[in-house]
Write a protein that holds these residues in place. Structure first.
Motif, PDB file in Angstrom:
ATOM      1  N   VAL A 165       0.893  -1.154   0.000  1.00 17.42           N
ATOM      2  CA  VAL A 165       0.000   0.000   0.000  1.00 17.42           C
ATOM      3  C   VAL A 165       0.936   1.210   0.000  1.00 17.42           C
ATOM      4  O   VAL A 165       1.672   1.431   0.967  1.00 17.42           O
ATOM      5  CB  VAL A 165      -0.948   0.023   1.217  1.00 17.42           C
ATOM      6  CG1 VAL A 165      -1.906   1.205   1.116  1.00 17.42           C
ATOM      7  CG2 VAL A 165      -1.717  -1.288   1.337  1.00 17.42           C
ATOM      8  N   SER A 166       0.922   1.945  -1.081  1.00 18.06           N
ATOM      9  CA  SER A 166       1.905   3.007  -1.284  1.00 18.06           C
ATOM     10  C   SER A 166       1.279   4.390  -1.276  1.00 18.06           C
ATOM     11  O   SER A 166       0.142   4.572  -1.713  1.00 18.06           O
ATOM     12  CB  SER A 166       2.613   2.808  -2.634  1.00 18.06           C
ATOM     13  OG  SER A 166       3.230   1.557  -2.685  1.00 18.06           O
ATOM     14  N   TYR A 207       2.428  13.925   5.808  1.00 11.08           N
ATOM     15  CA  TYR A 207       3.233  12.714   5.913  1.00 11.08           C
ATOM     16  C   TYR A 207       2.834  11.752   4.801  1.00 11.08           C
ATOM     17  O   TYR A 207       1.707  11.796   4.316  1.00 11.08           O
ATOM     18  CB  TYR A 207       3.004  12.020   7.265  1.00 11.08           C
ATOM     19  CG  TYR A 207       3.520  12.840   8.416  1.00 11.08           C
ATOM     20  CD1 TYR A 207       4.770  12.587   8.967  1.00 11.08           C
ATOM     21  CD2 TYR A 207       2.771  13.881   8.938  1.00 11.08           C
ATOM     22  CE1 TYR A 207       5.256  13.360  10.006  1.00 11.08           C
ATOM     23  CE2 TYR A 207       3.243  14.652   9.974  1.00 11.08           C
ATOM     24  CZ  TYR A 207       4.493  14.387  10.509  1.00 11.08           C
ATOM     25  OH  TYR A 207       4.969  15.155  11.533  1.00 11.08           O
ATOM     26  N   ARG A 208       3.779  10.878   4.455  1.00 10.02           N
ATOM     27  CA  ARG A 208       3.499   9.802   3.518  1.00 10.02           C
ATOM     28  C   ARG A 208       3.907   8.493   4.183  1.00 10.02           C
ATOM     29  O   ARG A 208       4.995   8.388   4.745  1.00 10.02           O
ATOM     30  CB  ARG A 208       4.292   9.966   2.225  1.00 10.02           C
ATOM     31  CG  ARG A 208       3.847   8.960   1.149  1.00 10.02           C
ATOM     32  CD  ARG A 208       4.750   8.924  -0.071  1.00 10.02           C
ATOM     33  NE  ARG A 208       5.965   8.200   0.279  1.00 10.02           N
ATOM     34  CZ  ARG A 208       7.193   8.714   0.207  1.00 10.02           C
ATOM     35  NH1 ARG A 208       7.376   9.946  -0.208  1.00 10.02           N
ATOM     36  NH2 ARG A 208       8.247   8.004   0.547  1.00 10.02           N
ATOM     37  N   VAL A 209       3.022   7.508   4.119  1.00  7.86           N
ATOM     38  CA  VAL A 209       3.313   6.190   4.679  1.00  7.86           C
ATOM     39  C   VAL A 209       3.224   5.161   3.558  1.00  7.86           C
ATOM     40  O   VAL A 209       2.290   5.184   2.751  1.00  7.86           O
ATOM     41  CB  VAL A 209       2.329   5.832   5.817  1.00  7.86           C
ATOM     42  CG1 VAL A 209       2.638   4.444   6.369  1.00  7.86           C
ATOM     43  CG2 VAL A 209       2.383   6.881   6.928  1.00  7.86           C
ATOM     44  N   ASP A 210       4.225   4.288   3.509  1.00  5.51           N
ATOM     45  CA  ASP A 210       4.244   3.165   2.571  1.00  5.51           C
ATOM     46  C   ASP A 210       4.409   1.895   3.391  1.00  5.51           C
ATOM     47  O   ASP A 210       5.246   1.855   4.302  1.00  5.51           O
ATOM     48  CB  ASP A 210       5.419   3.289   1.591  1.00  5.51           C
ATOM     49  CG  ASP A 210       5.341   4.546   0.749  1.00  5.51           C
ATOM     50  OD1 ASP A 210       4.381   4.671  -0.026  1.00  5.51           O
ATOM     51  OD2 ASP A 210       6.238   5.408   0.869  1.00  5.51           O
ATOM     52  N   VAL A 211       3.602   0.878   3.069  1.00  6.36           N
ATOM     53  CA  VAL A 211       3.726  -0.394   3.770  1.00  6.36           C
ATOM     54  C   VAL A 211       3.821  -1.527   2.760  1.00  6.36           C
ATOM     55  O   VAL A 211       3.240  -1.465   1.675  1.00  6.36           O
ATOM     56  CB  VAL A 211       2.560  -0.647   4.764  1.00  6.36           C
ATOM     57  CG1 VAL A 211       2.501   0.449   5.807  1.00  6.36           C
ATOM     58  CG2 VAL A 211       1.228  -0.757   4.058  1.00  6.36           C
ATOM     59  N   GLU A 212       4.580  -2.536   3.140  1.00  8.47           N
ATOM     60  CA  GLU A 212       4.662  -3.756   2.352  1.00  8.47           C
ATOM     61  C   GLU A 212       4.635  -4.925   3.327  1.00  8.47           C
ATOM     62  O   GLU A 212       5.382  -4.929   4.306  1.00  8.47           O
ATOM     63  CB  GLU A 212       5.936  -3.799   1.519  1.00  8.47           C
ATOM     64  CG  GLU A 212       6.034  -5.050   0.675  1.00  8.47           C
ATOM     65  CD  GLU A 212       7.219  -5.051  -0.275  1.00  8.47           C
ATOM     66  OE1 GLU A 212       7.723  -6.155  -0.559  1.00  8.47           O
ATOM     67  OE2 GLU A 212       7.641  -3.977  -0.721  1.00  8.47           O
ATOM     68  N   LEU A 242      -4.997  -2.629   6.461  1.00  8.47           N
ATOM     69  CA  LEU A 242      -3.667  -2.018   6.568  1.00  8.47           C
ATOM     70  C   LEU A 242      -3.776  -0.498   6.564  1.00  8.47           C
ATOM     71  O   LEU A 242      -3.185   0.189   7.410  1.00  8.47           O
ATOM     72  CB  LEU A 242      -2.773  -2.481   5.409  1.00  8.47           C
ATOM     73  CG  LEU A 242      -2.425  -3.964   5.337  1.00  8.47           C
ATOM     74  CD1 LEU A 242      -1.674  -4.258   4.041  1.00  8.47           C
ATOM     75  CD2 LEU A 242      -1.623  -4.407   6.540  1.00  8.47           C
ATOM     76  N   ASN A 243      -4.546   0.040   5.629  1.00  4.74           N
ATOM     77  CA  ASN A 243      -4.739   1.487   5.532  1.00  4.74           C
ATOM     78  C   ASN A 243      -5.420   2.043   6.787  1.00  4.74           C
ATOM     79  O   ASN A 243      -5.040   3.096   7.296  1.00  4.74           O
ATOM     80  CB  ASN A 243      -5.553   1.816   4.280  1.00  4.74           C
ATOM     81  CG  ASN A 243      -5.675   3.295   4.050  1.00  4.74           C
ATOM     82  OD1 ASN A 243      -4.686   4.005   3.908  1.00  4.74           O
ATOM     83  ND2 ASN A 243      -6.904   3.779   4.002  1.00  4.74           N
ATOM     84  N   VAL A 278       7.466  -0.888   7.131  1.00  8.43           N
ATOM     85  CA  VAL A 278       6.690   0.345   7.244  1.00  8.43           C
ATOM     86  C   VAL A 278       7.636   1.526   7.081  1.00  8.43           C
ATOM     87  O   VAL A 278       8.661   1.606   7.760  1.00  8.43           O
ATOM     88  CB  VAL A 278       5.984   0.433   8.627  1.00  8.43           C
ATOM     89  CG1 VAL A 278       5.270   1.769   8.780  1.00  8.43           C
ATOM     90  CG2 VAL A 278       5.016  -0.725   8.817  1.00  8.43           C
ATOM     91  N   SER A 279       7.286   2.436   6.189  1.00 10.95           N
ATOM     92  CA  SER A 279       8.041   3.669   5.990  1.00 10.95           C
ATOM     93  C   SER A 279       7.131   4.851   6.319  1.00 10.95           C
ATOM     94  O   SER A 279       6.033   4.964   5.759  1.00 10.95           O
ATOM     95  CB  SER A 279       8.524   3.774   4.537  1.00 10.95           C
ATOM     96  OG  SER A 279       9.081   5.051   4.298  1.00 10.95           O
TER      97      SER A 279
END
Length: 120
Positions: free
Chosen positions: A6-7, A28-33, A56-57, A94-95
């Motif tokens: 989810v980018s 902010y920006r969050v990216d998860v894999e 996840l979101n 998680v970023s």
């Protein structure tokens, strides 16, 4: 094994060590894999057999709404909830990035990236 990403989840939040950051907030920006066994879901076509990216979101949005001084703490809370709430998860990354951080320079973002594997 498969991956779900989810980018570019963009959120306005109030994280940071400065009092001003708590008052005015920033983007902010969050990216998860996440990694999980997706063999069953690839055959069954059932949501219950996969990692629901809506969940996840939702977790990201809830945890980003809780103020923290450090991005590390926010990322760790997100990661902890992923593993607590999604039993089929095997690995996650998680970023959390603060866009246009107030660090006295022309910097697009500062990001913290955490990853974790489930203990067997």
């Amino acid at each position: 094994m498969g991956r779900i990403k989810v980018s570019n989840i963009k959120l306005y939040a109030y994280h940071g060590c400065l009092d001003e950051e708590a008052k005015i907030g920033s983007w902010y920006r969050v990216d998860v894999e996440v990694k999980a066994d997706l063999k069953k879901s690839s055959k069954s076509d059932e949501l219950s057999d996969t990692v629901d990216y809506v969940l996840l979101n939702y977790i990201v949005k809830q945890e980003m709404a809780i103020r923290s001084k450090l991005l590390e703490e926010v990322a760790q809370r997100i990661m902890t909830r992923f593993f607590d709430e999604i039993s089929m998860l095997e690995k996650a990354e998680v970023s959390v990035a603060k866009l246009n951080p107030p660090i006295g320079g022309n910097v697009a973002e500062v990001a913290v990236i955490l990853s974790k594997k489930r203990k067997k």
